[in-house]
Scaffold this active site. Structure first.
Site, PDB file in Angstrom:
ATOM      1  N   HIS A   1      36.192  45.749  47.238  1.00 50.64           N
ATOM      2  CA  HIS A   1      35.321  46.058  46.095  1.00 50.64           C
ATOM      3  C   HIS A   1      36.211  46.289  44.873  1.00 50.64           C
ATOM      4  O   HIS A   1      36.784  47.363  44.714  1.00 50.64           O
ATOM      5  CB  HIS A   1      34.480  47.317  46.357  1.00 50.64           C
ATOM      6  CG  HIS A   1      33.524  47.168  47.499  1.00 50.64           C
ATOM      7  ND1 HIS A   1      32.543  48.094  47.767  1.00 50.64           N
ATOM      8  CD2 HIS A   1      33.374  46.204  48.434  1.00 50.64           C
ATOM      9  CE1 HIS A   1      31.846  47.701  48.830  1.00 50.64           C
ATOM     10  NE2 HIS A   1      32.342  46.552  49.251  1.00 50.64           N
TER      11      HIS A   1
HETATM   12  C1  LIG Z   1      35.246  42.109  54.886  1.00 47.81           C
HETATM   13  C2  LIG Z   1      34.415  42.287  53.652  1.00 47.81           C
HETATM   14  C3  LIG Z   1      33.189  42.938  53.742  1.00 47.81           C
HETATM   15  C4  LIG Z   1      32.403  43.098  52.608  1.00 47.81           C
HETATM   16  N1  LIG Z   1      31.159  43.635  52.746  1.00 47.81           N
HETATM   17  C5  LIG Z   1      30.370  43.757  51.664  1.00 47.81           C
HETATM   18  C6  LIG Z   1      29.020  44.197  51.810  1.00 47.81           C
HETATM   19  O1  LIG Z   1      28.540  44.439  52.912  1.00 47.81           O
HETATM   20  N2  LIG Z   1      28.275  44.325  50.683  1.00 47.81           N
HETATM   21  C7  LIG Z   1      28.774  44.049  49.446  1.00 47.81           C
HETATM   22  O2  LIG Z   1      28.053  44.221  48.462  1.00 47.81           O
HETATM   23  N3  LIG Z   1      30.035  43.582  49.295  1.00 47.81           N
HETATM   24  C8  LIG Z   1      30.832  43.410  50.364  1.00 47.81           C
HETATM   25  N4  LIG Z   1      32.096  42.889  50.217  1.00 47.81           N
HETATM   26  C9  LIG Z   1      32.586  42.606  48.853  1.00 47.81           C
HETATM   27  C10 LIG Z   1      32.229  41.217  48.377  1.00 47.81           C
HETATM   28  O3  LIG Z   1      32.846  40.251  49.162  1.00 47.81           O
HETATM   29  C11 LIG Z   1      32.623  41.086  46.914  1.00 47.81           C
HETATM   30  O4  LIG Z   1      31.853  42.000  46.158  1.00 47.81           O
HETATM   31  C12 LIG Z   1      32.370  39.710  46.358  1.00 47.81           C
HETATM   32  O5  LIG Z   1      32.987  38.712  47.131  1.00 47.81           O
HETATM   33  C13 LIG Z   1      32.876  39.604  44.919  1.00 47.81           C
HETATM   34  O6  LIG Z   1      32.567  38.328  44.433  1.00 47.81           O
HETATM   35  P1  LIG Z   1      33.411  37.621  43.273  1.00 47.81           P
HETATM   36  O7  LIG Z   1      32.869  36.263  43.127  1.00 47.81           O
HETATM   37  O8  LIG Z   1      33.439  38.508  42.087  1.00 47.81           O
HETATM   38  O9  LIG Z   1      34.911  37.588  43.788  1.00 47.81           O
HETATM   39  P2  LIG Z   1      35.564  36.946  45.084  1.00 47.81           P
HETATM   40  O10 LIG Z   1      34.617  36.922  46.206  1.00 47.81           O
HETATM   41  O11 LIG Z   1      36.849  37.667  45.251  1.00 47.81           O
HETATM   42  O12 LIG Z   1      35.854  35.438  44.663  1.00 47.81           O
HETATM   43  C14 LIG Z   1      36.856  35.106  43.743  1.00 47.81           C
HETATM   44  C15 LIG Z   1      37.392  33.730  44.100  1.00 47.81           C
HETATM   45  O13 LIG Z   1      38.273  33.312  43.056  1.00 47.81           O
HETATM   46  C16 LIG Z   1      39.374  32.649  43.632  1.00 47.81           C
HETATM   47  N5  LIG Z   1      40.507  32.736  42.686  1.00 47.81           N
HETATM   48  C17 LIG Z   1      41.258  33.804  42.386  1.00 47.81           C
HETATM   49  N6  LIG Z   1      42.181  33.490  41.461  1.00 47.81           N
HETATM   50  C18 LIG Z   1      42.004  32.181  41.164  1.00 47.81           C
HETATM   51  C19 LIG Z   1      42.643  31.274  40.278  1.00 47.81           C
HETATM   52  N7  LIG Z   1      43.654  31.666  39.481  1.00 47.81           N
HETATM   53  N8  LIG Z   1      42.207  29.987  40.243  1.00 47.81           N
HETATM   54  C20 LIG Z   1      41.170  29.569  41.026  1.00 47.81           C
HETATM   55  N9  LIG Z   1      40.529  30.401  41.885  1.00 47.81           N
HETATM   56  C21 LIG Z   1      40.934  31.694  41.942  1.00 47.81           C
HETATM   57  C22 LIG Z   1      39.615  33.381  44.939  1.00 47.81           C
HETATM   58  O14 LIG Z   1      40.306  32.555  45.854  1.00 47.81           O
HETATM   59  C23 LIG Z   1      38.207  33.723  45.394  1.00 47.81           C
HETATM   60  O15 LIG Z   1      37.666  32.766  46.278  1.00 47.81           O
HETATM   61  C24 LIG Z   1      32.882  42.667  51.335  1.00 47.81           C
HETATM   62  C25 LIG Z   1      34.110  42.008  51.261  1.00 47.81           C
HETATM   63  C26 LIG Z   1      34.867  41.800  52.392  1.00 47.81           C
HETATM   64  C27 LIG Z   1      36.160  41.054  52.266  1.00 47.81           C
END
Ligand SMILES: Cc1cc2nc3c(=O)[nH]c(=O)nc-3n(C[C@H](O)[C@H](O)[C@H](O)COP(=O)(O)OP(=O)(O)OC[C@H]3O[C@@H](n4cnc5c(N)ncnc54)[C@H](O)[C@@H]3O)c2cc1C
Length: 498
Positions: A435
């Protein structure tokens, strides 16, 4: 059916209308929305790795350092790297932030970064409702005292696990209210996904049946009205500003071929996960932005927030073990202490957290938010081939530790009603956790924030931040529902006005 392909298979010209950086839930939902309007390219750093274990995936991203009062530690600024981001292995808990989370200035008067969001719950509510309609959330209504107004539940809640029944009895004895944990896991078939077979806690694993909601399948299955291309194994390294002050291109590394490439687009949406989004802006130096893109006010990378969390557990009585086959990660929760703790201070979220490797254990997860602090920051590490990716500077506010321990003692008292020998452990989340929030904080004052309410950089008008880097205050509730709803709001408004 759309697929992630290598960058070499993607046409470079003419310019894309939209380039989205990061293929987690925020980037995917934004790209999906924008591609109804124009030619859209999404760049994702990771490659699909369904056979890898969670610990292998996490180990592959421990590429940074934390500098704190405890010294210098290896750190991890990613949730996960790969198509779908952290949501592919999430626990399935999908909750909305509470109306009060959008302005916690009274509770965090000591914060050195403003905790107020520039939008309120009502601004996000239609998007929360839309996400819920697309995914279906198994939940009830009327039992959670902090529940914000919403559409009626679409799916019945999952029944409590045998462990949760014991937790609920203990809650009842202590006069603590409880409700089934809202889950993005089908309790009956919905949105072309089957009902969950309860094959095991979802946390850290891919869903084998497709019952768990995620943005990735929604995007991969989208129709021909979506002009969307998806590239994996390509890392965005820096955004390039043209003489007019607009960003015209992103420079990236095709990690399969080891080649650099330049992608041109009219608009850029950054969704690389809160800490990597900040690092990308700070790496994007130019004559107009010598300290990083949109960082003329020294705000990019500041005010990052993790959660303060811990687990309390007790050995399950034999009867519960006997009845228990693999269960969902969480089927009961309480928000009785969400707004305020018994000893004072903003409270947190407490829920069942079953671990797949500990079938003999009843476990509670206790979670409080962190005080937004301008000093808590992320920056790219000075470049070197084998050196760290980013440097995190972080200190936990004393009052946050007090709040965490107050919620921990409620978890311990609850489990002590079930058995002897309760253990409680606090996590050291400052090295990175799943998170992540802050760093491109939203606000109406361009001197103290990085993006405006609509997610656009104050200092560059064709770049948007759509992930949780936007969040001025990260709240105690799990973030993904808010991440998706806000990314949908930002991208829909961008599509309408571009
Ligand atoms: C094991 C686990 C359990 C979880 N359980 C929950 C839950 O039950 N409920 C909940 O609300 N949340 C949960 N979460 C949190 C949730 O996964 C995150 O809130 C969510 O994934 C955030 O989304 P995002 O798109 O902001 O970022 P991310 O999911 O982190 O996605 C960002 C993406 O950007 C890519 N990236 C980074 N830098 C670059 C770059 N320079 N160029 C190109 N690509 C790049 C990364 O590879 C990644 O795929 C959990 C997470 C994990 C790992």
């Amino acid at each position: 059916m759309k697929h992630f392909v290598q960058l070499s298979q993607i046409p470079r010209s003419p310019d894309y209308d939209y380039c989205v950086i990061g293929g987690g839930p925020a980037g995917l939902i934004a790209a999906h929305e924008l591609s109804r309007r124009g030619e859209t390219l999404l760049l994702e750093a990771g490659a699909a790795s369904p056979e890898s274990s969670y610990s292998e995936l996490r180990a592959a991203t421990t590429d940074s350092v934390l500098v704190s009062d405890h010294g210098v530690h290896p750190a991890n600024p990613w949730t996960l790297r790969g198509p779908g981001g952290g949501m592919e292995r999430y626990a399935g808990i999908l909750v909305r932030y509470r109306a009060q989370d959008f302005d916690r200035s009274a509770a965090f008067a000591h914060a050195s970064a403003d905790p107020r969001w520039p939008i309120g719950y009502e601004d996000l509510r239609p998007y929360y409702d839309e996400v819920e309609r697309r995914f279906g959330i198994a939940r009830t209504t009327g039992l959670d005292p902090t529940e914000p107004p919403s559409c009626a539940p679409l799916l019945p809640p999952h029944p409590p696990s045998a462990r949760a029944e014991l937790i609920n009895e203990a809650f009842d004895e202590l006069g603590i209210g409880h409700f089934p944990t809202p889950l993005g896991v089908n309790s009956r078939p919905f949105a072309r996904r089957p009902a969950c077979t309860r094959c095991g806690p979802c946390n850290e694993t891919l869903c084998r049946t497709g019952a768990k909601a995620s943005v990735l399948p929604l995007v991969l299955g989208s129709g021909s009205e979506h002009r969307l291309r998806l590239a994996h194994a390509v890392t965005a390294e820096a955004l390039r500003v043209d003489p007019s002050g607009r960003v015209s291109a992103v420079e990236c590394l095709d990690t399969v071929r080891g080649r650099h490439a330049t992608i041109r687009a009219r608009h850029f949406v950054i969704a690389a996960g809160a800490l990597n989004s900040c690092a990308l802006l700070l790496r994007s130096t130019s004559r107009l932005h010598p300290h990083g893109l949109a960082n003329g006010n020294d705000q990019v990378g500041r005010g990052i927030q993790f959660k303060l969390t811990g687990y309390a557990d007790v050995r399950a009585p034999a009867s519960a073990q006997l009845r228990e086959s693999p269960t969902l990660f969480s089927t009961t929760a309480t928000t009785d202490f969400y707004h305020r703790l018994p000893g004072g201070g903003c409270g947190g979220f407490l829920y069942e957290a079953s671990a797949s490797d500990r079938p003999d254990t009843i476990r509670l997860h206790f979670v409080v938010s962190e005080t937004p602090m301008a000093e808590n920051s992320v920056a790219p590490a000075p470049s070197s081939a084998d050196g760290p990716n980013v440097v995190i500077r972080h200190r936990t506010h004393r009052s946050d530790l007090r709040r965490l321990r107050s919620l921990r003692s409620i978890a311990v008292d609850t489990l002590a009603r079930i058995g002897r020998g309760v253990r409680a452990q606090e996590e050291f989340n400052a090295t990175g956790m799943a998170h992540l929030a802050g760093g491109c904080r939203a606000g109406t004052d361009p001197r103290t924030s990085v993006v405006g309410p609509e997610g656009r950089l104050h200092q560059c008008d064709n770049v948007y931040v759509a992930d949780s880097a936007y969040f001025p205050y990260a709240a105690a509730a799990n973030p993904t529902m808010t991440v998706i709803a806000n990314a949908l709001r930002i991208s829909r408004q961008l599509a309408q006005h571009s």
